[in-house]
Design an enzyme around this catalytic site. Structure first.
Site, PDB file in Angstrom:
ATOM      1  N   CYS A   1      -7.715  -1.179   3.285  1.00  0.00           N
ATOM      2  CA  CYS A   1      -8.427  -2.249   3.977  1.00  0.00           C
ATOM      3  C   CYS A   1      -9.387  -1.616   4.972  1.00  0.00           C
ATOM      4  O   CYS A   1      -8.997  -0.736   5.735  1.00  0.00           O
ATOM      5  CB  CYS A   1      -7.440  -3.159   4.695  1.00  0.00           C
ATOM      6  SG  CYS A   1      -8.254  -4.435   5.658  1.00  0.00           S
TER       7      CYS A   1
ATOM      8  N   HIS B   1       0.867  -1.170   0.000  1.00  0.00           N
ATOM      9  CA  HIS B   1       0.000   0.000   0.000  1.00  0.00           C
ATOM     10  C   HIS B   1       0.911   1.229   0.000  1.00  0.00           C
ATOM     11  O   HIS B   1       2.063   1.155   0.424  1.00  0.00           O
ATOM     12  CB  HIS B   1      -0.953  -0.043   1.204  1.00  0.00           C
ATOM     13  CG  HIS B   1      -2.046  -1.043   1.007  1.00  0.00           C
ATOM     14  ND1 HIS B   1      -3.324  -0.682   0.669  1.00  0.00           N
ATOM     15  CD2 HIS B   1      -2.040  -2.407   1.049  1.00  0.00           C
ATOM     16  CE1 HIS B   1      -4.067  -1.772   0.527  1.00  0.00           C
ATOM     17  NE2 HIS B   1      -3.311  -2.843   0.749  1.00  0.00           N
TER      18      HIS B   1
HETATM   19  P1  HMG Z   1     -17.563 -14.094  11.715  1.00  0.00           P
HETATM   20  O1  HMG Z   1     -18.691 -13.166  12.015  1.00  0.00           O
HETATM   21  O2  HMG Z   1     -16.624 -14.454  12.824  1.00  0.00           O
HETATM   22  O3  HMG Z   1     -18.068 -15.420  10.978  1.00  0.00           O
HETATM   23  O4  HMG Z   1     -16.726 -13.500  10.509  1.00  0.00           O
HETATM   24  P2  HMG Z   1     -19.137 -16.507  11.286  1.00  0.00           P
HETATM   25  O5  HMG Z   1     -18.606 -17.782  10.697  1.00  0.00           O
HETATM   26  O6  HMG Z   1     -19.518 -16.491  12.752  1.00  0.00           O
HETATM   27  O7  HMG Z   1     -20.395 -16.039  10.402  1.00  0.00           O
HETATM   28  C1  HMG Z   1     -21.138 -14.879  10.699  1.00  0.00           C
HETATM   29  C2  HMG Z   1     -22.098 -14.595   9.534  1.00  0.00           C
HETATM   30  O8  HMG Z   1     -21.359 -14.324   8.344  1.00  0.00           O
HETATM   31  C3  HMG Z   1     -23.009 -15.766   9.191  1.00  0.00           C
HETATM   32  O9  HMG Z   1     -24.206 -15.209   8.674  1.00  0.00           O
HETATM   33  C4  HMG Z   1     -22.269 -16.426   8.050  1.00  0.00           C
HETATM   34  O10 HMG Z   1     -23.119 -17.166   7.195  1.00  0.00           O
HETATM   35  C5  HMG Z   1     -21.698 -15.242   7.308  1.00  0.00           C
HETATM   36  P3  HMG Z   1     -25.524 -15.062   9.574  1.00  0.00           P
HETATM   37  O11 HMG Z   1     -25.824 -16.461  10.047  1.00  0.00           O
HETATM   38  O12 HMG Z   1     -25.159 -14.135  10.714  1.00  0.00           O
HETATM   39  O13 HMG Z   1     -26.528 -14.486   8.620  1.00  0.00           O
HETATM   40  N1  HMG Z   1     -20.473 -15.589   6.573  1.00  0.00           N
HETATM   41  C6  HMG Z   1     -20.293 -15.369   5.254  1.00  0.00           C
HETATM   42  N2  HMG Z   1     -21.094 -14.833   4.324  1.00  0.00           N
HETATM   43  C7  HMG Z   1     -20.582 -14.753   3.069  1.00  0.00           C
HETATM   44  N3  HMG Z   1     -19.355 -15.189   2.727  1.00  0.00           N
HETATM   45  C8  HMG Z   1     -18.540 -15.737   3.645  1.00  0.00           C
HETATM   46  C9  HMG Z   1     -19.015 -15.840   4.965  1.00  0.00           C
HETATM   47  N4  HMG Z   1     -18.465 -16.319   6.101  1.00  0.00           N
HETATM   48  C10 HMG Z   1     -19.377 -16.170   7.075  1.00  0.00           C
HETATM   49  N5  HMG Z   1     -17.320 -16.162   3.298  1.00  0.00           N
HETATM   50  C11 HMG Z   1     -15.318 -13.692   8.571  1.00  0.00           C
HETATM   51  C12 HMG Z   1     -15.578 -14.165  10.007  1.00  0.00           C
HETATM   52  C13 HMG Z   1     -13.941 -14.183   8.176  1.00  0.00           C
HETATM   53  C14 HMG Z   1     -16.368 -14.298   7.652  1.00  0.00           C
HETATM   54  C15 HMG Z   1     -15.423 -12.145   8.556  1.00  0.00           C
HETATM   55  O14 HMG Z   1     -14.570 -11.646   9.559  1.00  0.00           O
HETATM   56  C16 HMG Z   1     -15.030 -11.550   7.236  1.00  0.00           C
HETATM   57  O15 HMG Z   1     -15.742 -11.711   6.250  1.00  0.00           O
HETATM   58  N6  HMG Z   1     -13.889 -10.874   7.195  1.00  0.00           N
HETATM   59  C17 HMG Z   1     -13.339 -10.333   5.953  1.00  0.00           C
HETATM   60  C18 HMG Z   1     -12.727  -8.992   6.184  1.00  0.00           C
HETATM   61  C19 HMG Z   1     -12.207  -8.490   4.882  1.00  0.00           C
HETATM   62  O16 HMG Z   1     -12.704  -8.808   3.815  1.00  0.00           O
HETATM   63  N7  HMG Z   1     -11.156  -7.668   4.964  1.00  0.00           N
HETATM   64  C20 HMG Z   1     -10.561  -7.099   3.793  1.00  0.00           C
HETATM   65  C21 HMG Z   1      -9.829  -8.106   2.952  1.00  0.00           C
HETATM   66  S1  HMG Z   1      -8.217  -8.525   3.609  1.00  0.00           S
HETATM   67  C22 HMG Z   1      -7.210  -7.255   3.001  1.00  0.00           C
HETATM   68  O17 HMG Z   1      -7.682  -6.304   2.424  1.00  0.00           O
HETATM   69  C23 HMG Z   1      -5.725  -7.416   3.174  1.00  0.00           C
HETATM   70  C24 HMG Z   1      -5.004  -7.793   1.871  1.00  0.00           C
HETATM   71  O18 HMG Z   1      -5.234  -6.824   0.863  1.00  0.00           O
HETATM   72  C25 HMG Z   1      -3.499  -7.852   2.132  1.00  0.00           C
HETATM   73  C26 HMG Z   1      -3.024  -6.618   2.871  1.00  0.00           C
HETATM   74  O19 HMG Z   1      -3.027  -5.529   2.321  1.00  0.00           O
HETATM   75  O20 HMG Z   1      -2.689  -6.807   4.053  1.00  0.00           O
HETATM   76  C27 HMG Z   1      -5.451  -9.162   1.349  1.00  0.00           C
HETATM   77 MG    MG Z   2      -4.240  -4.936   0.669  1.00  0.00          MG
END
Ligand code: HMG
Ligand code: MG
Length: 305
Positions: A243, A212
């Site tokens: 992010c 970044h």
């Molecule tokens: P959680 O709340 O702990 O998960 O989230 P859960 O398993 O308890 O599920 C909660 C709810 O989410 C449930 O729905 C699941 O069905 C749903 P509800 O029953 O409440 O209606 N759910 C999902 N829905 C769609 N797709 C899924 C999914 N998983 C669960 N895959 C979780 C844990 C990991 C899902 C959440 O924390 C999350 O989605 N985090 C993602 C955060 C994110 O996207 N951050 C940005 C990307 S990373 C980044 O940018 C860094 C990178 O660029 C490198 C860098 O620069 O460092 C890659």
């Molecule tokens: Mg990134």
């Protein structure tokens, strides 16, 4: 001057449609996302991070990922990758016919909790079935190490922690490991030290730099990485991104800036710089912002003159 030590070609992974758009506050319409991906692949992007199958409650902007994947025109030879934090994400990725899935861990405990709501160790456990399923389905697997050069919550991150997490991702079968400066705080010597340390544990050809550009150091960090032998870099057209769980962090290094650097160094990317500049101006115009690319804006001004 000859290129004695630098590679003659690098692989660019364009992350604008994912890392870029995931941080946009106003919802970007499906057709704009689709056109963005199509313009990028038409410009020669061979590795396109196009979507993210994460919880829509956590990142609402990525909720249309399945539709995006189904609507884009697949350019033969382009690898379309998507983020998959768990098996739910993986199943959606498989249904959407992604070519590559990305599991993402952090080198900092605090960031792991904020970003994916679990510890580093728990995240690795969660990735085991995803990695297994990806391999069974014949998909490429990539692993990201966030906060490899600093954490918004913990500050300094030890090199040992980065090597450890990178190694665990490699053991899960990752074909590529992304060393990520999530908040853009790295400077070149520190970058070189981290890349060098990881490359003592894992093959250097498997490592990529994901920088970044928050503090304007990303191009310098890429150059430092090139010098230690890294040949895969992530970038985002128009420098979009950030992010949602890394407060204050701005976008990835702009693809335009990276391509300009590579052209100047005589390093091939296979990507058409003018087409990326035009795409960067187009998406920025759509978002109502000036493109965060020095080279992109300069080249666009020259083209208008
Ligand atoms: P959680 O709340 O702990 O998960 O989230 P859960 O398993 O308890 O599920 C909660 C709810 O989410 C449930 O729905 C699941 O069905 C749903 P509800 O029953 O409440 O209606 N759910 C999902 N829905 C769609 N797709 C899924 C999914 N998983 C669960 N895959 C979780 C844990 C990991 C899902 C959440 O924390 C999350 O989605 N985090 C993602 C955060 C994110 O996207 N951050 C940005 C990307 S990373 C980044 O940018 C860094 C990178 O660029 C490198 C860098 O620069 O460092 C890659
Ligand atoms: Mg990134």
């Amino acid at each position: 001057m000859t290129n004695m030590t630098l590679p003659s070609r690098v692989k660019i992974v364009e992350v604008g449609p994912r890392d870029g758009l995931q941080n946009e506050r106003s919802l970007v319409p499906l057709e704009v996302k689709v056109e963005f991906c199509n313009r990028l692949s038409a410009a020669g992007v061979q590795n396109l991070e196009s979507a993210s199958f994460v919880s829509p409650k956590w990142v609402p902007q990525m909720a249309s990922s399945g539709e995006v994947m189904r609507a884009i025109t697949r350019r033969p030879g382009t690898i379309y990758s998507v983020l998959t934090p768990n098996m739910k994400g993986f199943e959606d990725a498989l249904a959407a016919q992604a070519d590559e899935v990305v599991i993402f861990a952090a080198a900092s405990e605090a960031f792991s909790q904020k970003n994916i709501n679990c510890s580093i160790a728990e995240s690795i456990e969660r990735f085991v079935p995803v990695a297994r399923a990806a391999k069974a389905a014949g998909l490429r697997l990539r692993g990201a190490v966030s906060c490899a050069l600093g954490c918004p919550y913990e500050g300094e991150v030890s090199v040992g922690a980065v090597v450890e997490v990178a190694d665990r991702l490699a053991q899960l079968g990752c074909d590529e490991i992304d060393i990520a400066d999530t908040i853009g705080v790295a400077t070149p010597r520190k970058t070189a030290a981290v890349m060098d340390a990881v490359s003592r544990r894992l093959p250097i050809g498997q490592l990529s730099g994901h920088f970044h550009d928050t503090y304007g150091q990303a191009v310098a960090n890429i150059y430092a990485s090139l010098e230690v032998g890294i040949s895969i870099f992530h970038s985002s057209t128009a420098g979009l991104g950030g992010c949602p769980y890394a407060k204050g962090a701005t976008g990835n290094v702009a693809t335009e800036d990276v391509l300009f650097l590579m052209e100047g160094l005589g390093i091939e990317t296979g990507i058409d710089l003018p087409a990326i500049v035009a795409t960067g101006q187009w998406i920025s115009g759509w978002l109502g912002a000036r493109a965060a690319s020095r080279a992109g804006n300069a080249l666009a001004a020259r083209a208008r003159a």
